[in-house]
Design a protein around this motif. Structure first.
Motif, PDB file in Angstrom:
ATOM      1  N   ASP A  52       0.543  -7.630   1.547  1.00 31.13           N
ATOM      2  CA  ASP A  52       1.699  -7.211   0.754  1.00 31.13           C
ATOM      3  C   ASP A  52       2.197  -5.845   1.217  1.00 31.13           C
ATOM      4  OD1 ASP A  52       2.804  -8.112  -2.206  1.00 31.13           O
ATOM      5  OD2 ASP A  52       3.017  -5.950  -1.808  1.00 31.13           O
ATOM      6  N   LYS A  53       3.464  -5.607   1.027  1.00 26.91           N
ATOM      7  CA  LYS A  53       4.042  -4.304   1.445  1.00 26.91           C
ATOM      8  C   LYS A  53       3.455  -3.147   0.635  1.00 26.91           C
ATOM      9  CE  LYS A  53       8.109  -4.814  -1.532  1.00 26.91           C
ATOM     10  NZ  LYS A  53       7.282  -4.461  -2.702  1.00 26.91           N
ATOM     11  N   ASP A  54       2.928  -3.457  -0.553  1.00 32.75           N
ATOM     12  CA  ASP A  54       2.318  -2.412  -1.387  1.00 32.75           C
ATOM     13  C   ASP A  54       0.927  -1.979  -0.910  1.00 32.75           C
ATOM     14  OD1 ASP A  54       4.388  -2.260  -3.142  1.00 32.75           O
ATOM     15  OD2 ASP A  54       3.438  -3.437  -4.746  1.00 32.75           O
ATOM     16  N   TYR A  55       0.307  -2.764  -0.058  1.00 35.53           N
ATOM     17  CA  TYR A  55      -1.110  -2.568   0.241  1.00 35.53           C
ATOM     18  C   TYR A  55      -1.460  -1.135   0.640  1.00 35.53           C
ATOM     19  CZ  TYR A  55      -5.637  -2.841   2.523  1.00 35.53           C
ATOM     20  OH  TYR A  55      -6.928  -2.603   2.895  1.00 35.53           O
ATOM     21  N   TYR A  56      -0.687  -0.565   1.558  1.00 30.00           N
ATOM     22  CA  TYR A  56      -1.026   0.776   2.067  1.00 30.00           C
ATOM     23  C   TYR A  56      -0.834   1.844   0.986  1.00 30.00           C
ATOM     24  CZ  TYR A  56      -1.205  -1.963   6.242  1.00 30.00           C
ATOM     25  OH  TYR A  56      -1.554  -2.933   7.128  1.00 30.00           O
ATOM     26  N   ALA A  57       0.220   1.663   0.184  1.00 29.55           N
ATOM     27  CA  ALA A  57       0.450   2.616  -0.904  1.00 29.55           C
ATOM     28  C   ALA A  57      -0.676   2.530  -1.945  1.00 29.55           C
ATOM     29  CB  ALA A  57       1.798   2.346  -1.549  1.00 29.55           C
ATOM     30  N   VAL A  58      -1.133   1.319  -2.234  1.00 31.30           N
ATOM     31  CA  VAL A  58      -2.216   1.169  -3.217  1.00 31.30           C
ATOM     32  C   VAL A  58      -3.516   1.765  -2.684  1.00 31.30           C
ATOM     33  CG1 VAL A  58      -3.582  -0.431  -4.613  1.00 31.30           C
ATOM     34  CG2 VAL A  58      -1.202  -0.925  -4.150  1.00 31.30           C
ATOM     35  N   ASP A  59      -3.745   1.559  -1.397  1.00 30.64           N
ATOM     36  CA  ASP A  59      -4.953   2.124  -0.800  1.00 30.64           C
ATOM     37  C   ASP A  59      -4.921   3.654  -0.917  1.00 30.64           C
ATOM     38  OD1 ASP A  59      -7.387   2.160   0.456  1.00 30.64           O
ATOM     39  OD2 ASP A  59      -6.568   2.113   2.480  1.00 30.64           O
ATOM     40  N   LEU A  60      -3.783   4.238  -0.617  1.00 33.07           N
ATOM     41  CA  LEU A  60      -3.656   5.701  -0.732  1.00 33.07           C
ATOM     42  C   LEU A  60      -3.759   6.141  -2.191  1.00 33.07           C
ATOM     43  CD1 LEU A  60      -0.834   6.338   1.903  1.00 33.07           C
ATOM     44  CD2 LEU A  60      -3.287   6.768   2.156  1.00 33.07           C
ATOM     45  N   LEU A  61      -3.201   5.333  -3.081  1.00 31.40           N
ATOM     46  CA  LEU A  61      -3.306   5.622  -4.510  1.00 31.40           C
ATOM     47  C   LEU A  61      -4.780   5.700  -4.946  1.00 31.40           C
ATOM     48  CD1 LEU A  61      -2.148   5.747  -7.443  1.00 31.40           C
ATOM     49  CD2 LEU A  61      -2.079   3.250  -7.406  1.00 31.40           C
ATOM     50  N   SER A  62      -5.570   4.767  -4.459  1.00 33.90           N
ATOM     51  CA  SER A  62      -6.991   4.782  -4.835  1.00 33.90           C
ATOM     52  C   SER A  62      -7.672   6.040  -4.304  1.00 33.90           C
ATOM     53  CB  SER A  62      -7.701   3.519  -4.337  1.00 33.90           C
ATOM     54  OG  SER A  62      -7.907   3.572  -2.941  1.00 33.90           O
ATOM     55  N   ASP A  63      -7.257   6.503  -3.117  1.00 37.02           N
ATOM     56  CA  ASP A  63      -7.837   7.725  -2.557  1.00 37.02           C
ATOM     57  C   ASP A  63      -7.431   8.960  -3.354  1.00 37.02           C
ATOM     58  OD1 ASP A  63      -9.034   6.203  -0.659  1.00 37.02           O
ATOM     59  OD2 ASP A  63      -7.645   6.695   0.956  1.00 37.02           O
ATOM     60  N   ILE A  64      -6.176   8.987  -3.776  1.00 37.91           N
ATOM     61  CA  ILE A  64      -5.708  10.125  -4.583  1.00 37.91           C
ATOM     62  C   ILE A  64      -6.543  10.221  -5.861  1.00 37.91           C
ATOM     63  CG2 ILE A  64      -3.792  10.917  -6.049  1.00 37.91           C
ATOM     64  CD1 ILE A  64      -1.926   9.731  -3.828  1.00 37.91           C
ATOM     65  N   LEU A  65      -6.813   9.073  -6.450  1.00 41.54           N
ATOM     66  CA  LEU A  65      -7.565   9.073  -7.706  1.00 41.54           C
ATOM     67  C   LEU A  65      -9.043   9.335  -7.508  1.00 41.54           C
ATOM     68  CD1 LEU A  65      -5.902   6.109  -9.608  1.00 41.54           C
ATOM     69  CD2 LEU A  65      -5.811   8.536 -10.222  1.00 41.54           C
ATOM     70  N   THR A  84      -0.805  10.994 -16.034  1.00 39.08           N
ATOM     71  CA  THR A  84      -0.201  12.179 -15.409  1.00 39.08           C
ATOM     72  C   THR A  84       0.423  11.794 -14.059  1.00 39.08           C
ATOM     73  OG1 THR A  84      -1.969  13.465 -16.399  1.00 39.08           O
ATOM     74  CG2 THR A  84      -0.669  14.562 -14.712  1.00 39.08           C
ATOM     75  N   LEU A  85      -0.312  10.998 -13.308  1.00 34.04           N
ATOM     76  CA  LEU A  85       0.191  10.564 -12.001  1.00 34.04           C
ATOM     77  C   LEU A  85       1.421   9.668 -12.172  1.00 34.04           C
ATOM     78  CD1 LEU A  85      -0.232  10.487  -8.919  1.00 34.04           C
ATOM     79  CD2 LEU A  85      -1.764   8.548  -9.252  1.00 34.04           C
ATOM     80  N   GLN A  86       1.331   8.761 -13.122  1.00 30.71           N
ATOM     81  CA  GLN A  86       2.442   7.831 -13.336  1.00 30.71           C
ATOM     82  C   GLN A  86       3.732   8.553 -13.702  1.00 30.71           C
ATOM     83  OE1 GLN A  86       0.475   5.436 -16.261  1.00 30.71           O
ATOM     84  NE2 GLN A  86       0.199   3.691 -14.849  1.00 30.71           N
ATOM     85  N   LYS A  87       3.589   9.725 -14.339  1.00 31.02           N
ATOM     86  CA  LYS A  87       4.787  10.472 -14.743  1.00 31.02           C
ATOM     87  C   LYS A  87       5.467  11.171 -13.573  1.00 31.02           C
ATOM     88  CE  LYS A  87       3.489  11.114 -19.519  1.00 31.02           C
ATOM     89  NZ  LYS A  87       2.341  11.776 -20.158  1.00 31.02           N
ATOM     90  N   GLY A  88       4.918  10.976 -12.383  1.00 34.04           N
ATOM     91  CA  GLY A  88       5.642  11.474 -11.215  1.00 34.04           C
ATOM     92  C   GLY A  88       5.093  12.758 -10.628  1.00 34.04           C
ATOM     93  N   ASN A  89       3.927  13.119 -11.069  1.00 36.93           N
ATOM     94  CA  ASN A  89       3.328  14.354 -10.587  1.00 36.93           C
ATOM     95  C   ASN A  89       2.538  14.104  -9.290  1.00 36.93           C
ATOM     96  OD1 ASN A  89       1.435  16.355 -10.141  1.00 36.93           O
ATOM     97  ND2 ASN A  89       0.677  16.380 -12.238  1.00 36.93           N
ATOM     98  N   LEU A  90       3.240  14.165  -8.153  1.00 39.19           N
ATOM     99  CA  LEU A  90       2.548  13.993  -6.864  1.00 39.19           C
ATOM    100  C   LEU A  90       3.223  14.842  -5.787  1.00 39.19           C
ATOM    101  CD1 LEU A  90       0.497  12.549  -4.976  1.00 39.19           C
ATOM    102  CD2 LEU A  90       2.129  10.687  -4.754  1.00 39.19           C
ATOM    103  N   GLU A  91       2.479  15.852  -5.297  1.00 36.31           N
ATOM    104  CA  GLU A  91       3.021  16.745  -4.270  1.00 36.31           C
ATOM    105  C   GLU A  91       2.879  16.087  -2.900  1.00 36.31           C
ATOM    106  OE1 GLU A  91       4.120  20.033  -4.774  1.00 36.31           O
ATOM    107  OE2 GLU A  91       3.965  19.706  -6.946  1.00 36.31           O
ATOM    108  N   SER A  92       3.787  16.463  -1.995  1.00 38.54           N
ATOM    109  CA  SER A  92       3.735  15.846  -0.662  1.00 38.54           C
ATOM    110  C   SER A  92       2.450  16.222   0.077  1.00 38.54           C
ATOM    111  CB  SER A  92       4.959  16.248   0.148  1.00 38.54           C
ATOM    112  OG  SER A  92       4.962  17.641   0.317  1.00 38.54           O
ATOM    113  N   ARG A  93       1.911  17.415  -0.213  1.00 35.60           N
ATOM    114  CA  ARG A  93       0.679  17.825   0.475  1.00 35.60           C
ATOM    115  C   ARG A  93      -0.491  16.910   0.102  1.00 35.60           C
ATOM    116  NH1 ARG A  93      -1.909  22.277   3.174  1.00 35.60           N
ATOM    117  NH2 ARG A  93      -4.125  22.102   2.715  1.00 35.60           N
ATOM    118  N   GLU A  94      -0.533  16.531  -1.153  1.00 36.91           N
ATOM    119  CA  GLU A  94      -1.628  15.659  -1.602  1.00 36.91           C
ATOM    120  C   GLU A  94      -1.529  14.285  -0.928  1.00 36.91           C
ATOM    121  OE1 GLU A  94      -1.751  15.138  -5.829  1.00 36.91           O
ATOM    122  OE2 GLU A  94      -3.779  14.318  -5.795  1.00 36.91           O
ATOM    123  N   LEU A  95      -0.315  13.804  -0.783  1.00 34.99           N
ATOM    124  CA  LEU A  95      -0.123  12.517  -0.113  1.00 34.99           C
ATOM    125  C   LEU A  95      -0.504  12.624   1.363  1.00 34.99           C
ATOM    126  CD1 LEU A  95       0.769   9.585  -0.245  1.00 34.99           C
ATOM    127  CD2 LEU A  95       3.122  10.336   0.150  1.00 34.99           C
TER     128      LEU A  95
END
Lengths: 412, 424
Positions: free
Chosen positions: A254-267, A327-338
């Motif tokens: 799925d096109k979401d796969y890479y974003a979800v993988d990164l999401l799991s790392d952020i968390l 907190t994350l869902q509300k849009g709090n994500l800096e580009s450095r963290e990504l």
């Protein structure tokens, strides 16, 4: 950049070759497109038991392992929910031995009751060692059974229980073999000090005359969308409480796969992750916390697991995990963290691409999914993920209605 | 039709044309051993320090010092250090063994310039913050509690205790009290006496190495002043006099078994290399006699292995398995049976050829590629060995005979006198 050549035999066996002149060795990998998800619900653990049975001798060769060892080779195999994979590494001078052995067991196994009985016993001990005797050993049984109601991901590859494994008959292994272990359902990959022309010749010689069989065309119905939180409590004599949260996510392609993988790392990738900083460091509610994705081919799970500190209750930990998610869902994500989690993922990818064992496996796995371009493009896909894609995934998947919650309670 | 009943011809090399490490000397006198070449743009730098459990003045301090090494320096917090490493995608692993500790840095080659200064800071200015120590103690105690529930853990550490002796730094069992008694001052002291770079430290680099990679390392690490580390003579260990430790746990479905003994050999002895092959035959690979008998024929276990482990001044031999609880006695009987078979019968040429080729194949794999070669060297150097050891291993494979194997079994494998540990 992994370069490879590709061809297909007349009987449908797909072959991929990666030439690497820097090593004196060669690795041969065969992936069969059959895994635990193709089992009947009354015979779970079958695919994995069958993997063991594949080493019990074939039509013309009594002992697979001994012959491999005589050629200086080392072999192994593993079964997942999605497929079964066999591989060996040996001096490149002896690569024909691998073709001889692998082709003979694709031709026909030595179906005998005694070998089956021994492997049933060995797998039963494996079950006991890893799933009964180990603290928290049955955790994954609990989680998958809670998160999946209809899709066969609801049972682990080892199987639901010992009884399923013990009930497998010789006749059933024959049926299974002729249904799934045919050239049309297999992918052969080779990497090392070899030439494609030489591999083509060996493949034709040893595999060319095997009956094609048919490809596995089973299409499993997708798990229905979960609309309500599911809860379960398990109790066992373990030292500490554990809390597991599992949310349904997309498939591997799925096109979401890479974003979800990164999401799991952020968390929850490690100590700088959000969950660790909040719940371990700041609130001191848990001693460890991780977030990871199951990585299965079909719709998988993103899982958060936490080991609770003594005298902390499940509700408090759960609530605070959801606070971090919100907190994350509300849009709090800096580009450095990504950028941080992207760099980690890219580093991991580079290191996991070094050995020829992983190269042959990746080639086979991506070929199975008809996505060979992923072999060299994943790095780019991670790089291209945008902030809003990660946030969208957090909003889309990390909801309480989509969540299965397992409280694993320690009793004295 | 092809003949499927005859195996294709097997060709094994007699020796390996090994790539030897190149050496590069830093301005402060430290030597880097390096191996170039990798299909991915990555690097691995391994720094091995003589800072293991053996050198402890106080229990658990080596382990805890290593665990807290990247948890704060004079100018950076644990979070800042980890953030910086993570941001550049790098991995820094720190581990402690009996005689050494090592820092293992893996990163994309282009990131070395960003992450090596962090390693330098850790090697010079680790500060062991109280708060981090508190968290670590708590975590380690929890981990210990969990481990104590695992039969295999209890069996392994008990075996270790028997081999090295209950009062030896390498053999002592870890207790909750040992962890909670550790103070910041202990760690600072241990760090200053063992963890600072000295002439005894070893640096091994592998991966995609360019000319400027070495210059970069020199620029960053070459200016560190080396410490005169106290040379501590390694004292021999005194193994336990009791032979058995048996704990029965009603709730267990399996028992963890460890059987073995110290060997009067070190890795530098030629006889040790012969013993490695004896061990292969007995329990050192999937097709070993123990596996064939106890797993493949009887199905008592998912796996049974034996291994030899060597360290400065000694080595030991160990058989390890988890078996169905009802098979405890049968397993012991079969182990004894297999030992006697080695002592009484000559191994067949066919089996020996198989083991020889397999052994060679494993050696080839263990040095395949710059990173594996570097990893191999990091285990050889602390034992006073070099890459030549690998070809010596291959020479011994060529020379060994069935008679030699039988003689070794008679000389070294005495089942009656082996330690026997059963948990579960």
């Amino acid at each position: 950049m992994i370069k490879f050549d590709e061809f297909e035999l007349q009987n449908g066996l797909k072959v991929l070759v990666h030439e690497d002149k820097t090593t004196p060795l060669a690795t041969v990998n065969i992936l069969y497109n059959v895994g635990a998800k193709h089992e009947k619900e009354s015979k779970t653990g079958f695919a994995h038991l069958f993997e063991h049975f594949m080493f019990e001798g074939s039509k013309n060769i009594k002992e697979f392992d001994s012959e491999m060892q005589k050629a200086g080779g080392d072999n192994n195999a593993f079964t997942t929910n999605d497929f079964t994979n066999y591989y060996e590494t040996l001096p490149a001078t002896n690569i024909e031995t691998a073709f001889w052995l692998e082709s003979d067991r694709m031709l026909e196994l030595d179906f005998n009751q005694e070998s089956l009985d021994t492997q049933i016993s060995v797998v039963s001990e494996e079950f006991k060692e890893n799933y009964i005797n180990k603290p928290y050993g049955d955790l994954w049984h609990g989680i998958s059974d809670l998160a999946y109601k209809t899709h066969p991901y609801k049972w682990p590859t080892i199987g639901y229980n010992l009884q399923h494994i013990e009930s497998i008959t010789l006749e059933e292994t024959k049926q299974f073999f002729y249904e799934f272990y045919r050239p049309k359902n297999a992918i052969l990959t080779v990497a090392g000090n070899v030439k494609t022309s030489e591999i083509e010749q060996l493949a034709k010689k040893w595999f060319g005359a095997i009956e094609p069989g048919k490809a596995n065309t089973i299409v499993l119905e997708k798990e229905a969308k979960q609309t309500q939180t599911r809860r379960k409590t398990l109790e066992a004599k373990v030292p500490l409480d554990k809390l597991y949260l599992a949310f349904h996510i997309c498939s591997r392609l799925d096109k979401d796969y890479y974003a979800v993988d990164l999401l799991s790392d952020i968390l929850g990738e490690n100590t700088t992750s959000r969950l660790y900083q909040k719940l371990v460091k700041e609130q001191k509610l848990v001693s460890s916390i991780n977030c990871f994705i199951s990585g299965s081919d079909e719709n998988g799970l993103i899982v958060i697991d936490a080991t609770l500190n003594e005298d902390v209750d499940f509700e408090t930990v759960e609530k605070n995990i959801f606070d971090v998610i919100n907190t994350l869902q509300k849009g709090n994500l800096e580009s450095r963290e990504l950028e941080k989690v992207k760099n980690k993922a890219i580093n991991y990818l580079a290191f996991s691409n070094i050995s020829n064992v992983s190269k042959t496996f990746n080639m086979a796995h991506f070929k199975k999914m008809n996505q060979l371009d992923l072999l060299n493009n994943e790095r780019m896909f991670y790089k291209e993920v945008k902030t809003n894609e990660v946030l969208n995934c957090a909003q889309k998947y990390l909801n309480i209605e989509n969540c299965s919650i397992l409280n694993y309670k320690a009793i004295k | 039709m092809i003949d499927r009943t005859t195996a294709p011809r097997v060709i094994m090399p007699h020796f390996l044309d090994l790539v030897k490490a190149k050496l590069y000397r830093l301005d402060n006198g430290l030597t880097i051993y390096y191996y170039s070449g990798c299909s991915e743009p990555v690097l691995n730098l391994n720094i091995v320090l003589k800072a293991g459990k053996y050198y402890q003045q106080k229990d658990y301090e080596a382990f805890m010092t290593a665990a807290l090494l990247k948890k704060g320096t004079k100018t950076q917090s644990a979070l800042e250090i980890q953030e910086a490493l993570d941001f550049h995608g790098a991995h820094l692993g720190i581990s402690t063994n009996l005689f050494t500790s090592s820092l293992d840095l893996s990163c994309l080659s282009e990131k070395l310039i960003d992450v090596l200064p962090i390693v330098k800071d850790i090697l010079l200015n680790a500060s062991f913050p109280e708060e981090e120590l508190k968290i670590a103690k708590h975590k380690h105690i929890q981990k210990l509690k969990l481990n104590q529930e695992k039969n295999e853990y209890v069996a392994s550490i008990k075996f270790n205790e028997f081999i090295f002796g209950a009062n030896h730094n390498c053999g002592k069992l870890t207790s909750e009290a040992m962890i909670s008694n550790i103070e910041k001052e202990d760690l600072v002291k241990y760090y200053h006496s063992r963890f600072l770079l000295s002439e005894q430290s070893t640096l091994i680099l592998s991966g995609e190495i360019e000319e400027n990679t070495l210059q970069l390392i020199n620029k960053i690490l070459g200016s560190i002043k080396l410490y005169d580390k106290e040379k501590i003579e390694v004292k021999p260990f005194i193994s336990a006099t009791e032979k058995e430790y048996i704990i029965s746990k009603p709730e267990s479905v399996q028992s963890s078994i460890r059987i073995g003994m110290p060997l009067s050999l070190t890795a530098t002895d030629e006889e040790y290399l012969y013993f490695e092959i004896l061990n292969r035959i007995f329990g050192g690979y999937f097709g070993s006699r123990l596996m064939k008998n106890i797993r493949e024929d009887k199905g008592y276990t998912y796996g049974i292995y034996s291994f030899v482990s060597s360290f400065t001044k000694g080595s030991y031999f160990c058989i390890a398995t988890d078996v169905g609880k009802e098979y405890q006695e049968d397993t012991l009987r079969e182990i004894s049976f297999e030992i006697n078979r080695l002592k009484n019968e000559l191994i067949s040429e066919e089996e020996l050829l198989m083991v020889k080729n397999y052994h060679k194949g494993r050696i080839m794999k263990s040095v395949d590629g710059s990173m594996r070669m570097a990893n191999k060297l990091s285990t050889l150097l602390p034992l006073g060995l070099t890459e030549d050891h690998i070809n010596r291993q291959l020479e011994v494979v060529e020379k060994i005979t069935p008679e030699k194997i039988k003689a070794l079994a008679i000389k070294y494998l005495d089942f009656e006198n082996m330690y026997k540990i059963i948990v579960g």
